[in-house]
Design an enzyme around this catalytic site. Sequence first.
Site, PDB file in Angstrom:
ATOM      1  N   ASP A 331      -1.279   7.788   0.455  1.00 51.44           N
ATOM      2  CA  ASP A 331      -1.746   8.184  -0.195  1.00 51.44           C
ATOM      3  C   ASP A 331      -1.550   9.621   0.734  1.00 51.44           C
ATOM      4  O   ASP A 331      -1.705   9.293   2.063  1.00 51.44           O
ATOM      5  CB  ASP A 331      -2.945   7.333  -0.289  1.00 51.44           C
ATOM      6  CG  ASP A 331      -4.712   7.981  -0.845  1.00 51.44           C
ATOM      7  OD1 ASP A 331      -3.829   9.082  -2.067  1.00 51.44           O
ATOM      8  OD2 ASP A 331      -6.009   7.486  -0.668  1.00 51.44           O
ATOM      9  N   ASP A 626      -7.952   3.253  -0.950  1.00 49.43           N
ATOM     10  CA  ASP A 626      -9.252   3.133   0.084  1.00 49.43           C
ATOM     11  C   ASP A 626      -9.898   2.211  -1.395  1.00 49.43           C
ATOM     12  O   ASP A 626     -10.932   2.270  -1.135  1.00 49.43           O
ATOM     13  CB  ASP A 626      -9.844   3.962   0.207  1.00 49.43           C
ATOM     14  CG  ASP A 626      -9.118   5.484  -0.514  1.00 49.43           C
ATOM     15  OD1 ASP A 626      -9.022   5.528  -1.188  1.00 49.43           O
ATOM     16  OD2 ASP A 626      -9.767   6.506  -0.090  1.00 49.43           O
ATOM     17  N   ASP A 630      -6.896   1.617  -6.276  1.00 45.84           N
ATOM     18  CA  ASP A 630      -6.270   1.323  -5.966  1.00 45.84           C
ATOM     19  C   ASP A 630      -5.615  -0.217  -6.165  1.00 45.84           C
ATOM     20  O   ASP A 630      -4.359  -0.930  -5.605  1.00 45.84           O
ATOM     21  CB  ASP A 630      -5.674   2.670  -4.609  1.00 45.84           C
ATOM     22  CG  ASP A 630      -6.096   3.547  -4.296  1.00 45.84           C
ATOM     23  OD1 ASP A 630      -5.186   3.673  -5.239  1.00 45.84           O
ATOM     24  OD2 ASP A 630      -6.556   3.752  -3.295  1.00 45.84           O
TER      25      ASP A 630
END
Length: 891
Positions: A331, A626, A630
Amino acid sequence: MQDISQQTWHATTIEHSLSILASSKHGLTEQDVLERRDRYGLNQLQATKKRSSLIMFLSQFHNILIYILLISAVISLSLQHIVDSSVIFAVVFLNALVGMVQEGKAEKALEAIHNMLSHMASVIRGGKRHTINAEELVPGDIVLLRAGDKVPADLRILESNSLQIQEAILTGESKAVTKNTDNVSINSALGDRTSMAFSGTTVTYGVGSGIVVATGMQTEIGKVSSMLQSVQKMVTPLLRQMSKFSRWLTFIIVALSALVFAIGVYVWGRGLEEMFMAAVGIAVAAIPEGLPAIITITLAIGVTKMAKHNAIIRRLPAVETMGAVSTICSDKTGTLTRNELAVCNITLPQHDYNVTGAGYLPNGEILENDEIINAKEHRDLLALIHVGLLCNDAELNEHQDGWKLHGNPTDGALLALAMKANFDIALERRKCPKTDIIPFQSEHKFMATLHHDHDGNGYIFVKGAPEKIMDMCHIDKDHWHERVAELAEQGQRVVAFAMRKTSQEHTDLNFSDLENSNLSFLGLCGIMDPPRKEAIQAVGDCRTAGITVKMITGDHAATAKSIAEQVGVNSSTGVLIGADLDELSSEELQDKIKDVDVYARTSPMHKLRLVRALQRNGEVVAMTGDGVNDAPALKQAEIGVAMGQSGTEAAKEVAEMVLADDNFVSIRHAIEAGRMVYDNIKKAILYILPTNAAEGMAVVMAILIGGVLPITPVQILWVNTVTAITLALALGFEDAEDDVMLRKPRDPREPILSKLLMWRIVFVSFLLVAAVFLLFFYERDHGVNLKVARTVVVNMLVMGEVFYLINCRRIQESALNIKTIFGSKAVWIAIGLVMVLQFIYTYMPGMEDFFGSRPISLLHWLQIITGGITIFLLVELEKWFGRLRSRRRYH
């Protein structure tokens, strides 16, 4: 306060619940908390009952190789070989004791990791919001819930806005349950208690709050925890492979021992008892009884080293897998960047502004044409900042060490902007309080709030992804798309704002209120999350190590490309957005993903598809995340990496590793540690197998040629014991080799005993056997006593292993340098200890009775040291030829 243990909270009204618990929506006071903690204790489940030390000790004998040693000891005892059997029993006992101690340490390490990962809770106490350890919750606390949180205690719902909770852990039903504030029938089943949120369940959607009605073992999960089976200990693929190797090795050892026994009895006519003891010697020599413990210790050391670099391993197999990672899907926010957002640009229909300052500090100015302006003199600017302030769930609180954010980073940046414009946040929220909310979710990509001021006016404020907000307004979309692109090209996150007035009677906010393009578009904010300087270096290190770094983000494509260029992620082949991925079949994506490293505007399903496509291409994937969105991709990847600071409980729940500092650099360190652990395990195997094989082959060769045994079974046990607990163990503490991050990722399917290692094992075994027989025959030819000759052989074996230990510090690279020879404190402590033990073995009175040893001369020691040096140099020569062949193949 009344007795709460027998209350049927799901059937009790909110007002009655607050009354029983002597609490209010403003929460408890600190004095209340202290009194209730004394009464109810900490909010934690009782620890799982551990195995007793005796059971743990006895379980160490459950190994086929140990069974062979025990059988050998029993038969030796029956043949009146008291010393031999006693030593075998002692070795097995010592091995079990070491294993038990290590297992106990492993349990303590897991407890420590559990403490580091303890769940947090957002609570209201004394009218203020706090984030506390969930163990500190007490009945009467007011807890705030949002999507991704794990419910920290049993709660009676006080507020619910589209709140949905997944309760499969209690009910077995995977479908999330919609929660509301209405009390239900007293006879309602657990799954029908919609007014309750239960400890351990996961919030999947919406926001809400509740009052704690039960903690610890009084919760629903506490009541059933005693019935839950303890989680079975995970065994790594490596350990499973070693288990198979043990069975294979056992078969060979038993067959070889039987063959030697038969040859000795029927070919050379030796006695049954003598040949049985010889067969025992082969078994004792060839069994690497210390190897499983050394592998376990090496893995444990890897966990510790990773933790020092803020990479907390939740599942032991991750230690082994980290060394094989070939692709990292990262990410952007908080991992490659700092996660300290600040508004940098404001674009309105008629004006553009720049904003100074960094992070969440209120220090900074608003500039127009490089001149400081007063925001309250600019009505259009004031309106946008006001919407950003009120359409906001975050709080910024000043502490001794700076301003701390509670909530979303984007919301924090907007609050900091408001403070730079001299807004009093608390006052503005009181003047225009929030009535209802549509919380931000990845599916719809905006947040909307409904407010009413004290003059009877109603307002709907909306902020979110520009394309979503534009669809709600009647504007020139082409123009604003260009403005969005301008900001995004500078690496800024773009947030759009809109509003409209509504009536005083409008109290429920629905999606339909935002349709029909009836909102007024206010403008855009460009928010910068600068790259971490250390992440730039870490990405470069990963690329050097043959690891591809791919950025997968929900941000605008231009933003993603800009940040990718800054941190060193390849963006030369362009950026794929979610809409592009939707057009690709699985086969097309599998091909496309080989070239493209930057993905923007992705959804949870996109991330999952990307991970699967990489895996079909044979990649070993580490995926960072996070949020609850996800979780699917984290679970699919070989290594799911959750963020320890910003990560939701849903992400941590499925992750193999948690980054305590949310920093990409920690992943780089974890990969290095994973490669180091794998190297050290190979070194341990490369060290133990040749030495064990040499001891066994010395006995075999003596029997086959009809000669005297150069070393007895009990002496072999001595060598195995002192070297396993000293020399072999030292390799587990080896630091990473200099080139560990210059190699390509290893193939996880490759056998741990490669052709190189197999050759090295045979080569070193031959060298040790040759040294043993040359010295033994030399001493015997010069009239040396048999026991003295065997003492020389024992010390030759140990000395050969000491020098070979230095060789093993580098598998392929040369050990002929000061750093390798003298650079490991653990190695030299082990060498010092083993030499002390050898001097005790050779010279201490009474050792003759146990091991048949005799004092030897200085000349003998010179011969032994010369033999050790010769073995060391020959192994280094073999490594040199190996490097030469590799270079020729490369060219």
